[in-house]
Design an enzyme around this catalytic site. Structure first.
Site, short mmCIF file in Angstrom:
data_model
loop_
_atom_site.label_atom_id
_atom_site.label_comp_id
_atom_site.label_asym_id
_atom_site.label_seq_id
_atom_site.Cartn_x
_atom_site.Cartn_y
_atom_site.Cartn_z
N GLY A 110 0.78 -1.07 -0.12
CA GLY A 110 0.18 -0.02 0.09
C GLY A 110 0.82 1.31 -0.02
O GLY A 110 2.19 1.06 0.05
N LYS A 111 0.28 2.45 -0.21
CA LYS A 111 1.02 3.62 -0.11
C LYS A 111 0.13 4.82 0.18
O LYS A 111 -1.32 4.85 -0.23
CB LYS A 111 1.64 3.95 -1.30
CG LYS A 111 2.76 4.74 -1.31
CD LYS A 111 4.02 3.99 -0.77
CE LYS A 111 5.41 4.80 -0.74
NZ LYS A 111 6.45 3.80 -0.44
N GLY A 112 0.55 5.95 0.80
CA GLY A 112 -0.58 7.02 0.84
C GLY A 112 0.26 8.24 1.10
O GLY A 112 1.33 8.19 1.10
N ASP A 151 7.69 7.66 4.76
CA ASP A 151 8.47 8.20 3.39
C ASP A 151 8.81 9.41 3.43
O ASP A 151 9.32 9.83 4.37
CB ASP A 151 7.06 7.68 2.78
CG ASP A 151 7.46 7.22 1.18
OD1 ASP A 151 7.42 6.13 1.10
OD2 ASP A 151 7.92 8.04 0.48
#
Ligand SMILES: NC(=O)c1ccc[n+]([C@@H]2O[C@H](COP(=O)([O-])OP(=O)(O)OC[C@H]3O[C@@H](n4cnc5c(N)ncnc54)[C@H](O)[C@@H]3O)[C@@H](O)[C@H]2O)c1
Length: 425
Positions: A110-112, A151
């Site tokens: 996932g990423k956000g 991140d």
């Protein structure tokens, strides 16, 4: 019916999709699996209102994309940057799926993030934005559903705010909801050195396959930050001669070997944390470009993306490249290295010590029992060795480059899981 290939105006997403379809074709993947794996399972968009210090209200756009939870909870970073958008999160989320799969850990991808320049915010505004964002994605994240991590422009403080917000909403402590927390607050010992330890393990495993004694190996490491420093340190401890290092201030070369411990101590004591001013007998200063072109057995770029391209790939005098940074070799450079027979261990494999380290933090949080740094390292190294071997064996058996092999091995594990489980929910 043929696969309906998706594409995007977003370069990152278009590239991720193109690479996936090409690999799927090469593997002869079932059409249904291709259709499912070329889309994220869930994409959440939230608005994030913040009362600014001057009393005005600003609303930021936030995202969380879960590409796959086939192998376990979605895992991947949260970035705060003006360029963050849904397509970028989708692309980076899919890359996390393949990275976690290759790493052999029980996670999906996932990423956000939030589209914001966080440096424009005061500390209070930044905290309020992070907490509101956490509350708005709260229904979708959790230790067994989706575990964000730091991140670009996020780190320990943001992870603590997210953990605290989720814990308060749920009325109980939720340490496993994010990783990358400070050691003092449910983080893990060993994480700082994990990525560099993983890269150096790949270098040593590669030398083993080539029947090279590390004591006879010469190494140049580009970048003397978190990844580069520990990579160089562990390689020197294994007996290799690190003849060159570099950072933003240029290259440092010594044919008898740089004293990595001394250079690390120098940087740690420097107010700007740079190598400028470091010296030892026989040390020669040169530019950052020149150091890459010095003779060595292994070159390990651990700084920035795109530093090896058609402009310099012909000039390199190394036999192997082990990528510590993300994407240090451009595709045009890769073609030249391939033609020259320079073997490349890809970033995807070599720098996965970081995400394996996040997994270790989560395991300790779930157990409420913490390991020593030695235990952490003793668990990381065998996993890295195993992952290296899987990719190496695949590349040898199928006569493909390690970069290709890593991608194919990664997709296969997720596709196999999906086949077993089926498409229900
Ligand atoms: N830290 C991690 O756990 C981790 C995990 C996976 C991948 N990576 C990747 O590894 C790379 C490095 O990350 P890091 O955490 O070590 O960053 P860092 O900021 O700690 O260090 C970066 C280093 O690169 C140097 N540098 C910058 N520009 C340079 C140039 N032009 N020439 C030579 N050196 C230059 C800096 O001076 C610094 O020494 C990035 O691509 C990152 O995405 C990091």
């Amino acid at each position: 019916m043929a696969v309906q290939k998706r594409t995007s105006k977003n370069v990152l997403l278009a590239t991720a999709l193109e690479n996936f379809y090409a690999a799927a074709e090469e593997m002869n993947l079932d059409e249904g699996l291709v259709e499912v794996l070329s889309r994220p399972e869930r994409a959440v968009c939230v608005s994030v209102p913040v009362v600014m210090d001057d009393g005005s209200v600003r609303v930021f756009e936030g995202y969380r994309v879960q590409h796959s939870t086939v192998c376990g909870p979605a895992k991947g970073g949260l970035r705060f940057h003006p360029d963050v958008n849904l397509e970028e999160c989708e692309a980076l989320g899919s890359l996390m799926t393949w990275k976690c799969s290759l790493a052999g850990i029980p996670y999906g991808g996932g990423k956000g993030g939030i589209a914001v320049d966080p440096f424009e915010l005061s500390p209070r505004e930044r905290e309020m934005m992070t907490r509101t964002f956490a509350a708005r994605i709260a229904p979708f994240i959790g230790d067994w559903t989706d575990v964000p991590a730091p991140d670009v422009n996020t780190g320990g403080p943001e992870m603590v705010w997210i953990m605290d917000t989720i814990s308060k909403l749920r009325g109980k402590l939720e340490p496993g909801v994010v990783t990358g927390k400070p050691i003092a607050y449910w983080g893990s010992k060993g994480r700082t050195a994990a990525t560099g330890l993983g890269v150096s393990t790949c270098v040593l495993e590669l030398l083993k396959t080539q029947k090279v004694d590390p004591k006879t190996a010469t190494v140049i490491v580009q970048g003397f930050g978190n990844v580069g420093t520990y990579n160089a340190l562990f390689l020197q401890e294994a007996g290799a001669k690190v003849v060159g290092i570099s950072d933003i201030t240029g290259g440092y070369y010594c044919k008898d070997g740089i004293d990595i411990k001394a250079a690390k101590a120098f940087v740690e004591a420097h107010p700007k944390r740079i190598l400028d001013g470091y010296t030892q007998p026989g040390l020669v200063r040169m530019s950052g470009e020149e150091i890459l072109e010095q003779e060595c057995l292994v070159l390990s770029p651990c700084a920035l993306e795109g530093v090896i391209s058609e402009k310099n790939a012909d000039k390199l005098k190394c036999t192997y490249i082990v990528e510590g940074a993300n994407g240090p070799i451009r595709p045009d450079g890769d073609v030249i290295l391939d033609r020259r027979g320079i073997l490349v261990v890809p970033d995807f494999l070599a720098n996965s010590g970081g995400v394996i380290g996040s997994y270790f933090e989560w395991v300790q949080d779930l157990a409420g029992f913490f390991w020593t740094e030695e235990e952490y390292n003793n668990r990381l190294v065998p996993i890295m060795k195993d992952n290296f071997k899987r990719v190496w064996d695949y590349s040898q058996e199928h006569s493909v480059k390690m970069r290709r092999a890593a991608f194919l091995v990664a997709i296969k594990r997720v596709a196999d899981g999906l086949k077993l489980k089926g498409f229900f929910l």
